[in-house]
Design an enzyme around this catalytic site. Sequence first.
Site, PDB file in Angstrom:
ATOM      1  CD1 TRP A  67       0.326   0.365   3.384  1.00 53.78           C
ATOM      2  CD2 TRP A  67      -0.255  -1.761   2.983  1.00 53.78           C
ATOM      3  NE1 TRP A  67       0.774  -0.394   4.428  1.00 53.78           N
ATOM      4  CE2 TRP A  67       0.435  -1.703   4.218  1.00 53.78           C
ATOM      5  CE3 TRP A  67      -0.719  -3.009   2.526  1.00 53.78           C
ATOM      6  CZ2 TRP A  67       0.676  -2.843   4.996  1.00 53.78           C
ATOM      7  CZ3 TRP A  67      -0.468  -4.131   3.303  1.00 53.78           C
ATOM      8  CH2 TRP A  67       0.215  -4.041   4.512  1.00 53.78           C
ATOM      9  NE  ARG A  68       4.870   2.397   4.550  1.00 55.34           N
ATOM     10  CZ  ARG A  68       5.612   1.992   5.562  1.00 55.34           C
ATOM     11  NH1 ARG A  68       6.764   1.362   5.347  1.00 55.34           N
ATOM     12  NH2 ARG A  68       5.237   2.209   6.804  1.00 55.34           N
ATOM     13  CD  GLU A 128      -3.787   3.240   7.265  1.00 53.53           C
ATOM     14  OE1 GLU A 128      -3.917   2.754   8.403  1.00 53.53           O
ATOM     15  OE2 GLU A 128      -2.688   3.536   6.780  1.00 53.53           O
ATOM     16  CD  GLN A 154      -6.981  -3.445  17.832  1.00 49.21           C
ATOM     17  OE1 GLN A 154      -6.969  -4.179  18.795  1.00 49.21           O
ATOM     18  NE2 GLN A 154      -6.225  -2.341  17.777  1.00 49.21           N
ATOM     19  CE1 TYR A 159      -3.506   5.077  12.328  1.00 51.58           C
ATOM     20  CE2 TYR A 159      -5.112   3.669  11.246  1.00 51.58           C
ATOM     21  CZ  TYR A 159      -3.828   4.144  11.357  1.00 51.58           C
ATOM     22  OH  TYR A 159      -2.867   3.723  10.499  1.00 51.58           O
ATOM     23  CG  ASP A 173      -1.054   3.148  15.224  1.00 49.84           C
ATOM     24  OD1 ASP A 173      -0.260   3.955  15.747  1.00 49.84           O
ATOM     25  OD2 ASP A 173      -0.675   2.240  14.476  1.00 49.84           O
ATOM     26  CB  CYS A 211      16.953   1.919  23.013  1.00 51.99           C
ATOM     27  SG  CYS A 211      15.356   1.756  23.859  1.00 51.99           S
ATOM     28  CB  CYS A 234      14.053   8.466  24.183  1.00 52.27           C
ATOM     29  SG  CYS A 234      12.720   7.401  24.781  1.00 52.27           S
ATOM     30  CB  SER A 284     -11.837  -9.691  21.683  1.00 52.94           C
ATOM     31  OG  SER A 284     -11.229  -9.568  20.416  1.00 52.94           O
TER      32      SER A 284
END
Length: 367
Positions: A27-28, A40, A45, A123, A141, A202, A211, A314
């Site tokens: 999708w890019r 999207e 989820q 979102y 998100d 990190c 950060c 869920s």
Amino acid sequence: MYSEDKKRHFSVNLLEWYRAHKRDLPWRRSKNPYHIWISEVMLQQTRVETVIPYFHRFTEQFPTVEALANAPEEDVLKAWEGLGYYSRARNLQSAVREVHERYGGIVPQEKEEISSLKGVGPYTSGAILSIAYNKPEPAVDGNVMRVLSRYFLIEEDIMKPSTRVKMEKLARELILEGTASDFNQALMELGAMVCTPRSPHCLTCPVMAQCSAREEGMEESLPIKKKAKPPRPELRAVAFIEGTGENEGKWLIRQRPQEGLLARMWELPHIQMQSAAWGSDQEVMNELKDSLMQQEQIAVKPASWFLDIEHTFSHIQWQMKVYRSQMNDAGEWIPFHYRWVGADELQQYAFPNVFLRIMKAVSGSPV
DNA sequence: AACTCGGGGGC
DNA sequence: GCCCCAGAGTT
């Protein structure tokens, strides 16, 4: 609030990092707003690796707004089969039909208009407007809340709507002029690839130098998130019914109700049982026979236990016992939401994953 | 604010 | 097992 220097360091370095390290995702490869929209909704989820094959099939089968608007709903549901949260598919098609009719097939660029579409929340509206149209809207998100909560050391529960609103305000302030599309994707890319939920990387992070969580040694304990309630167990007895006579070689399936869990999908006939009746196979088979007669007016003869299987949603956990069964009389009347189908016809119907697993176990091959 | 709504991957 | 995932809708 937070210093302009800290915010600028974040935006500049994150953007530079993204342009050098971004993944090549399907999708890019274009800025087609309709395709961005599909991606999207699928990604809600749902992990990137899961979505990729669905995205390819879906955009090939429904390449334009018009194609999806004119498609039978059952085809859309079938294309979504296995992806979960099926209201996403129904809401997407409903919204695409509105875009087709009201906006001439052009995905709207106004926040109020796009936000009014079914299934397009805070979102998704921000994601489409920024990624497809480069509008300076935040797209917050789970990834973004994790990254921001760490970099700015925000200790509020990210499950609270008020926290998301705060994050959106902050994220909006971080967008440099003309960079919304790349910046919002960069935030999510960092969350997916570097600033991961556990064991964040990190040392390779482009914004580690400022950060706050890293400085305080708190990167592993953020974000703060209240625990979800465990799913409630439900006991279900399933009749796997093989046809005889004119229905030889066919199975009996039924369509679920229009609303609610797994709405309008197809399934094997089954009943929910109370724990008191959940005893020996003989007792369960008797209850299955009686309940299907009372509830559905079909005369089923459960014959033998076949399989125990669990499936967790869920909020619900189904504990199921499956029994090989037949009908009392071949060619007997069946309710309208029931259907006899052969193996070749099964491919037209959308089934929840748990029933696909059962049918696969019975037939020994995918349906 | 709490609940509903799927399914899978990673540890 | 547990957590979380490019969330939205309903009550």
